[in-house]
Design a protein around this motif. Structure first.
Motif, short mmCIF file in Angstrom:
data_model
loop_
_atom_site.label_atom_id
_atom_site.label_comp_id
_atom_site.label_asym_id
_atom_site.label_seq_id
_atom_site.Cartn_x
_atom_site.Cartn_y
_atom_site.Cartn_z
N VAL A 152 0.86 -1.19 0.00
CA VAL A 152 0.00 0.00 0.00
C VAL A 152 0.89 1.23 0.00
N GLU A 153 0.57 2.19 -0.84
CA GLU A 153 1.29 3.47 -0.84
C GLU A 153 0.35 4.58 -1.30
N ASN A 154 0.27 5.62 -0.49
CA ASN A 154 -0.52 6.81 -0.84
C ASN A 154 -1.94 6.47 -1.29
N GLY A 155 -2.57 5.57 -0.54
CA GLY A 155 -3.96 5.22 -0.82
C GLY A 155 -4.16 4.23 -1.95
N ARG A 156 -3.08 3.76 -2.58
CA ARG A 156 -3.18 2.73 -3.62
C ARG A 156 -2.82 1.38 -3.03
N LEU A 157 -3.53 0.36 -3.45
CA LEU A 157 -3.32 -1.01 -2.98
C LEU A 157 -2.94 -1.90 -4.14
N ALA A 158 -1.91 -2.73 -3.94
CA ALA A 158 -1.50 -3.70 -4.96
C ALA A 158 -1.41 -5.08 -4.33
N VAL A 159 -1.93 -6.09 -5.03
CA VAL A 159 -1.91 -7.48 -4.55
C VAL A 159 -1.37 -8.37 -5.65
N VAL A 160 -0.39 -9.21 -5.31
CA VAL A 160 0.15 -10.17 -6.27
C VAL A 160 -0.83 -11.33 -6.39
N ASP A 161 -1.41 -11.49 -7.57
CA ASP A 161 -2.35 -12.57 -7.87
C ASP A 161 -1.57 -13.65 -8.63
N GLN A 162 -0.82 -14.46 -7.85
CA GLN A 162 0.15 -15.36 -8.47
C GLN A 162 -0.45 -16.32 -9.48
N GLY A 163 -1.55 -16.98 -9.11
CA GLY A 163 -2.14 -17.98 -9.98
C GLY A 163 -2.64 -17.44 -11.30
N ASN A 164 -2.90 -16.14 -11.34
CA ASN A 164 -3.34 -15.51 -12.58
C ASN A 164 -2.22 -14.70 -13.24
N HIS A 165 -1.00 -14.82 -12.71
CA HIS A 165 0.18 -14.21 -13.33
C HIS A 165 0.00 -12.70 -13.52
N ARG A 166 -0.38 -12.03 -12.44
CA ARG A 166 -0.64 -10.60 -12.54
C ARG A 166 -0.56 -9.94 -11.18
N VAL A 167 -0.55 -8.62 -11.18
CA VAL A 167 -0.65 -7.82 -9.97
C VAL A 167 -1.88 -6.93 -10.11
N LEU A 168 -2.77 -7.01 -9.13
CA LEU A 168 -3.98 -6.20 -9.14
C LEU A 168 -3.72 -4.89 -8.40
N ILE A 169 -4.19 -3.79 -8.98
CA ILE A 169 -4.01 -2.48 -8.36
C ILE A 169 -5.36 -1.79 -8.21
N TRP A 170 -5.62 -1.32 -6.99
CA TRP A 170 -6.76 -0.46 -6.71
C TRP A 170 -6.22 0.95 -6.49
N ASN A 171 -6.70 1.92 -7.24
CA ASN A 171 -6.21 3.29 -7.12
C ASN A 171 -6.68 3.98 -5.85
N GLN A 172 -7.68 3.41 -5.21
CA GLN A 172 -8.12 3.85 -3.89
C GLN A 172 -8.40 2.62 -3.05
N ILE A 173 -8.25 2.72 -1.75
CA ILE A 173 -8.48 1.59 -0.87
C ILE A 173 -9.93 1.10 -1.05
N PRO A 174 -10.14 -0.18 -1.32
CA PRO A 174 -11.51 -0.70 -1.56
C PRO A 174 -12.42 -0.48 -0.36
N VAL A 175 -13.71 -0.33 -0.66
CA VAL A 175 -14.70 -0.05 0.39
C VAL A 175 -15.81 -1.08 0.41
N GLN A 176 -15.77 -2.07 -0.50
CA GLN A 176 -16.82 -3.09 -0.51
C GLN A 176 -16.25 -4.45 -0.89
N ASN A 177 -16.97 -5.49 -0.49
CA ASN A 177 -16.55 -6.85 -0.81
C ASN A 177 -16.41 -7.05 -2.32
N ASN A 178 -15.37 -7.80 -2.68
CA ASN A 178 -15.20 -8.21 -4.08
C ASN A 178 -15.08 -7.04 -5.05
N GLN A 179 -14.64 -5.91 -4.54
CA GLN A 179 -14.49 -4.74 -5.41
C GLN A 179 -13.44 -5.02 -6.48
N PRO A 180 -13.77 -4.81 -7.75
CA PRO A 180 -12.81 -5.09 -8.81
C PRO A 180 -11.62 -4.14 -8.79
N ALA A 181 -10.48 -4.64 -9.19
CA ALA A 181 -9.28 -3.81 -9.29
C ALA A 181 -9.40 -2.86 -10.47
#
Length: 302
Positions: A35-64
């Motif tokens: 997390v940096e400056n309100g952005r969140l990144a998660v390594v989604d290893q099985g899908n060979h990608r990194v998901l980024i939310w430009n703002q901290i999510p506020v609901q379940n299953n919020q898409p990146a």
């Protein structure tokens, strides 16, 4: 209790990609997170990608907002290029840049400012270019990696946990070109060695690092211990100052019965176990240490 869950429709879900078609909301074997400056990144290893939310999510299953390493958020094809990943495991955002340990390609990619889909990395550590992904390309050296598991950036320095080579590589300044050699190796005597043995200056399959001020902690996974350096090493093969999880520097037993609590010599710090049955004996030990004028940490009863 957590406030929300990402990757699943609700707190009870546990299926890869939420049991649905691949999307910007699903995950498969998530690993690193930053997390940096309100952005969140998660390594989604099985899908060979990194998901980024430009703002901290506020609901379940919020898409990146972004799916780094893939052409789109509905694809999960591994690759070896400036825009693709293969089994990534760790990530770190630092001053807007994203560092990704691309373990399957034996490299760390640096994305200067990932703000759009299909972002392009500007350089690769561990490889001479952005299209090579072999282990220890050209032979093990200060410029190569073998299954890097984690990457951290702190105070303008880059730390890469080179798990397959049983070491941590340190760059004293932010790298500027692909294949740039590291300045210091921790966990081995020099850049050409990858010898795993329990000792003050050797690691075996390390998985992560933590940097707090000028202190360095390294989890040496296969030795069932954490090594601690009171100062960030500036020379190759520096000896650790303390060990957690083992009674000494030459032992590597899993759940070592000789270490009922985490103890660190030198400062006299002791942390009690988390089970209630441990508290009475632990408190007695703490009282004993206080009587000797040593610093102590109170037990925390769950």
């Amino acid at each position: 209790a957590p406030d929300l869950v990402l990757g699943q429709a609700d707190m009870m879900g546990d299926k890869p990609n939420g049991g649905s078609a691949l999307s910007a909301a699903g995950m498969s074997s998530p690993y690193g997170i930053t997390v940096e400056n309100g952005r969140l990144a998660v390594v989604d290893q099985g899908n060979h990608r990194v998901l980024i939310w430009n703002q901290i999510p506020v609901q379940n299953n919020q898409p990146a907002d972004l799916c780094i390493g893939q052409v789109s958020c509905t694809s999960n094809t591994p690759g070896t290029s400036a825009t693709t990943l293969r089994n990534p495991t760790g990530c770190q955002m630092a001053q807007g840049a994203l560092y990704v340990s691309d373990a399957g390609n034996h490299r760390v990619l640096v994305f200067p400012n990932p703000s759009t889909q299909n972002a392009v990395a500007m350089l690769a550590l561990g490889q001479p270019n952005l299209s090579t992904g072999s282990v220890n390309t050209g032979g093990q050296s200060a410029s190569t990696l073998a299954t890097p598991f984690s990457v951290k950036v702190d105070s303008g320095r880059v730390f890469v946990v080179d798990s397959g080579n049983h070491r941590v590589l340190l760059w004293n300044a932010l790298p500027t070109v692909s294949g740039q050699p590291a300045d210091v190796v921790v966990g081995q005597l020099d850049f050409g060695n990858s010898y795993p043995r329990p000792d003050r200056n050797l690691l075996e399959t390390p998985t992560d690092v933590a940097i707090t001020g000028h202190h360095l902690y390294v989890s040496s996974h296969s030795q069932a211990r954490v090594l601690y350096w009171s100062q960030i090493p500036t020379e190759n093969g520096a000896s650790a100052d303390r060990v957690l999880g083992q009674p000494d520097f030459v032992t590597s037993r899993v759940n070592n019965p000789d270490v009922p609590a985490l103890e660190r010599g030198g400062t006299g710090v002791l942390q009690c176990g988390v089970h209630r049955r441990d508290i009475d004996s632990c408190q007695a030990r703490l009282r004993g240490r206080r009587s000797e004028g040593e610093q102590s940490v109170s037990a925390a009863i769950p």
